[in-house]
Design a protein around this motif. Structure first.
Motif, PDB file in Angstrom:
ATOM      1  N   PRO A  22      18.236  -8.567  53.239  1.00 24.91           N
ATOM      2  CA  PRO A  22      18.845  -8.998  51.976  1.00 24.91           C
ATOM      3  C   PRO A  22      19.697  -7.902  51.343  1.00 24.91           C
ATOM      4  CG  PRO A  22      16.469  -8.665  51.721  1.00 24.91           C
ATOM      5  CD  PRO A  22      16.791  -8.486  53.180  1.00 24.91           C
ATOM      6  N   VAL A  23      20.715  -8.344  50.637  1.00 27.15           N
ATOM      7  CA  VAL A  23      21.592  -7.435  49.916  1.00 27.15           C
ATOM      8  C   VAL A  23      20.784  -6.781  48.798  1.00 27.15           C
ATOM      9  CG1 VAL A  23      23.633  -7.337  48.440  1.00 27.15           C
ATOM     10  CG2 VAL A  23      23.613  -8.804  50.457  1.00 27.15           C
ATOM     11  N   LEU A  24      21.022  -5.505  48.559  1.00 22.08           N
ATOM     12  CA  LEU A  24      20.343  -4.803  47.472  1.00 22.08           C
ATOM     13  C   LEU A  24      20.747  -5.435  46.149  1.00 22.08           C
ATOM     14  CD1 LEU A  24      20.918  -1.152  48.690  1.00 22.08           C
ATOM     15  CD2 LEU A  24      18.864  -2.530  48.944  1.00 22.08           C
ATOM     16  N   ALA A  25      19.745  -5.709  45.311  1.00 19.74           N
ATOM     17  CA  ALA A  25      20.035  -6.428  44.074  1.00 19.74           C
ATOM     18  C   ALA A  25      19.608  -5.677  42.819  1.00 19.74           C
ATOM     19  CB  ALA A  25      19.347  -7.795  44.124  1.00 19.74           C
ATOM     20  N   GLY A  26      19.117  -4.474  42.937  1.00 18.85           N
ATOM     21  CA  GLY A  26      18.718  -3.727  41.756  1.00 18.85           C
ATOM     22  C   GLY A  26      17.242  -3.844  41.452  1.00 18.85           C
ATOM     23  N   ARG A  34      22.705   2.153  40.771  1.00 17.45           N
ATOM     24  CA  ARG A  34      23.153   0.776  40.951  1.00 17.45           C
ATOM     25  C   ARG A  34      23.499   0.585  42.427  1.00 17.45           C
ATOM     26  NH1 ARG A  34      27.728   0.738  36.481  1.00 17.45           N
ATOM     27  NH2 ARG A  34      28.303   2.380  37.923  1.00 17.45           N
ATOM     28  N   PRO A  35      22.914  -0.419  43.091  1.00 21.23           N
ATOM     29  CA  PRO A  35      23.193  -0.621  44.520  1.00 21.23           C
ATOM     30  C   PRO A  35      24.674  -0.713  44.840  1.00 21.23           C
ATOM     31  CG  PRO A  35      21.331  -1.938  43.865  1.00 21.23           C
ATOM     32  CD  PRO A  35      21.898  -1.349  42.600  1.00 21.23           C
ATOM     33  N   ARG A  36      25.482  -1.318  43.964  1.00 23.47           N
ATOM     34  CA  ARG A  36      26.913  -1.431  44.268  1.00 23.47           C
ATOM     35  C   ARG A  36      27.593  -0.067  44.351  1.00 23.47           C
ATOM     36  NH1 ARG A  36      27.341  -3.716  38.734  1.00 23.47           N
ATOM     37  NH2 ARG A  36      28.234  -2.056  37.469  1.00 23.47           N
ATOM     38  N   ASP A  37      27.011   0.957  43.695  1.00 21.87           N
ATOM     39  CA  ASP A  37      27.582   2.304  43.753  1.00 21.87           C
ATOM     40  C   ASP A  37      27.388   2.965  45.114  1.00 21.87           C
ATOM     41  OD1 ASP A  37      28.373   2.013  41.141  1.00 21.87           O
ATOM     42  OD2 ASP A  37      26.769   3.267  40.316  1.00 21.87           O
ATOM     43  N   LEU A  38      26.543   2.399  45.952  1.00 21.51           N
ATOM     44  CA  LEU A  38      26.281   2.956  47.278  1.00 21.51           C
ATOM     45  C   LEU A  38      27.272   2.461  48.322  1.00 21.51           C
ATOM     46  CD1 LEU A  38      22.394   2.673  47.274  1.00 21.51           C
ATOM     47  CD2 LEU A  38      23.776   4.699  46.796  1.00 21.51           C
ATOM     48  N   PHE A  39      28.071   1.466  47.985  1.00 14.82           N
ATOM     49  CA  PHE A  39      29.097   0.921  48.885  1.00 14.82           C
ATOM     50  C   PHE A  39      28.519   0.442  50.213  1.00 14.82           C
ATOM     51  CE2 PHE A  39      31.266   4.114  46.259  1.00 14.82           C
ATOM     52  CZ  PHE A  39      32.188   3.302  45.620  1.00 14.82           C
ATOM     53  N   LEU A  40      27.310  -0.078  50.208  1.00 13.36           N
ATOM     54  CA  LEU A  40      26.693  -0.511  51.455  1.00 13.36           C
ATOM     55  C   LEU A  40      27.226  -1.852  51.939  1.00 13.36           C
ATOM     56  CD1 LEU A  40      23.008   0.549  50.771  1.00 13.36           C
ATOM     57  CD2 LEU A  40      24.726   1.717  52.158  1.00 13.36           C
ATOM     58  N   GLU A  41      27.919  -2.579  51.092  1.00 12.83           N
ATOM     59  CA  GLU A  41      28.452  -3.882  51.480  1.00 12.83           C
ATOM     60  C   GLU A  41      29.901  -3.796  51.936  1.00 12.83           C
ATOM     61  OE1 GLU A  41      26.223  -6.210  51.686  1.00 12.83           O
ATOM     62  OE2 GLU A  41      24.846  -4.759  50.808  1.00 12.83           O
ATOM     63  N   ASP A  42      30.554  -2.685  51.633  1.00 10.41           N
ATOM     64  CA  ASP A  42      31.981  -2.541  51.900  1.00 10.41           C
ATOM     65  C   ASP A  42      32.237  -1.758  53.171  1.00 10.41           C
ATOM     66  OD1 ASP A  42      32.411  -3.798  49.464  1.00 10.41           O
ATOM     67  OD2 ASP A  42      32.381  -1.887  48.386  1.00 10.41           O
ATOM     68  N   ALA A  43      33.489  -1.842  53.610  1.00  8.12           N
ATOM     69  CA  ALA A  43      33.922  -0.958  54.696  1.00  8.12           C
ATOM     70  C   ALA A  43      33.864   0.474  54.174  1.00  8.12           C
ATOM     71  CB  ALA A  43      35.340  -1.316  55.112  1.00  8.12           C
ATOM     72  N   ARG A 114      17.925  -2.743  53.544  1.00  9.57           N
ATOM     73  CA  ARG A 114      19.331  -2.521  53.905  1.00  9.57           C
ATOM     74  C   ARG A 114      19.735  -1.052  53.804  1.00  9.57           C
ATOM     75  NH1 ARG A 114      24.008  -5.719  54.582  1.00  9.57           N
ATOM     76  NH2 ARG A 114      22.726  -7.559  54.306  1.00  9.57           N
ATOM     77  N   ALA A 115      19.313  -0.354  52.770  1.00 11.68           N
ATOM     78  CA  ALA A 115      19.702   1.054  52.625  1.00 11.68           C
ATOM     79  C   ALA A 115      19.132   1.896  53.755  1.00 11.68           C
ATOM     80  CB  ALA A 115      19.247   1.594  51.271  1.00 11.68           C
ATOM     81  N   ALA A 116      17.866   1.704  54.089  1.00 17.86           N
ATOM     82  CA  ALA A 116      17.240   2.473  55.166  1.00 17.86           C
ATOM     83  C   ALA A 116      17.868   2.129  56.515  1.00 17.86           C
ATOM     84  CB  ALA A 116      15.737   2.223  55.190  1.00 17.86           C
ATOM     85  N   ALA A 117      18.109   0.850  56.758  1.00 18.57           N
ATOM     86  CA  ALA A 117      18.717   0.437  58.026  1.00 18.57           C
ATOM     87  C   ALA A 117      20.134   0.997  58.156  1.00 18.57           C
ATOM     88  CB  ALA A 117      18.721  -1.082  58.145  1.00 18.57           C
ATOM     89  N   SER A 118      20.891   0.991  57.046  1.00 20.83           N
ATOM     90  CA  SER A 118      22.246   1.550  57.079  1.00 20.83           C
ATOM     91  C   SER A 118      22.203   3.035  57.408  1.00 20.83           C
ATOM     92  CB  SER A 118      22.946   1.339  55.739  1.00 20.83           C
ATOM     93  OG  SER A 118      23.186  -0.031  55.528  1.00 20.83           O
ATOM     94  N   ASN A 119      21.276   3.754  56.775  1.00 22.48           N
ATOM     95  CA  ASN A 119      21.159   5.179  57.045  1.00 22.48           C
ATOM     96  C   ASN A 119      20.767   5.426  58.495  1.00 22.48           C
ATOM     97  OD1 ASN A 119      19.287   7.759  57.152  1.00 22.48           O
ATOM     98  ND2 ASN A 119      20.833   8.073  55.572  1.00 22.48           N
ATOM     99  N   ALA A 120      19.814   4.640  59.005  1.00 23.51           N
ATOM    100  CA  ALA A 120      19.359   4.817  60.393  1.00 23.51           C
ATOM    101  C   ALA A 120      20.476   4.511  61.392  1.00 23.51           C
ATOM    102  CB  ALA A 120      18.153   3.923  60.667  1.00 23.51           C
TER     103      ALA A 120
END
Length: 175
Positions: A22-26, A34-43, A114-120
């Motif tokens: 799931p997308v980070l929702a706060g 703020r999850p949107r500040d992490l840019f995990l959804e963007d290129a 999502r944040a941990a998976a992105s980092n991994a």
């Protein structure tokens, strides 16, 4: 030379998991960022800013000090380290301490969000500190990771292994 195909396989597995999470929702764990500040959804975000390491003075006497700039090793300054203690960049540790890194790399932070998976999936470097059984570091180890903006997103991960009966203070700074 060590084979690191297991690391590539773990990265690929984490990348596959991202789409199913799931997308980070706060939620509560994100109350300070703020999850949107992490840019995990963007290129990859645009990378404005100067290239090069920031000069960060040490804040006291250290056993060792490792610096990374934009995810790349900047250097290790070693004071007095007992035999067997390792302080270094994590990619180098894949060669020198492969079994320790392999066994513990995702031991505390897996790929369940999502944040941990992105980092991994995306890590480009990071810190590895190893203190063997029974060793006590009197002075702290300090790591400083700077993100100048020149490389866009900086994705690192710190792994500290302190064996039974050992002790250390590790100061992990991000700028």
């Amino acid at each position: 030379m060590a084979s690191t195909s297991w690391a590539a396989e773990r990265r690929a597995d984490a990348e596959r998991r991202i789409a199913d999470l799931p997308v980070l929702a706060g939620r509560e764990e994100w109350r300070f960022t703020r999850p949107r500040d992490l840019f995990l959804e963007d290129a990859e975000p645009t990378a404005p800013g100067p290239a090069g390491a920031l000069d960060v003075p040490a804040a006291g006497e250290r056993s060792a000090r490792l610096t990374l700039s934009d995810g790349r090793p900047g250097g290790v300054v070693v004071g007095t380290l007992p035999d067997g203690v390792f302080v270094g960049e994590r990619s180098a540790a894949l060669e020198t301490h492969e079994s320790l890194v392999r066994d513990r790399l995702q031991g505390l932070v897996g790929t369940d969000d999502r944040a941990a998976a992105s980092n991994a999936a995306l890590w480009e470097g990071g810190t590895f500190v190893f203190v063997p059984r029974g060793v006590h570091l009197e002075l702290p180890v300090e790591t400083v990771t700077t993100a100048t903006g020149a490389a866009g997103r900086v994705t690192t991960r710190t792994l500290v292994v302190v064996e039974e009966g050992a002790s250390a203070t590790v100061i992990d700074r991000y700028l």
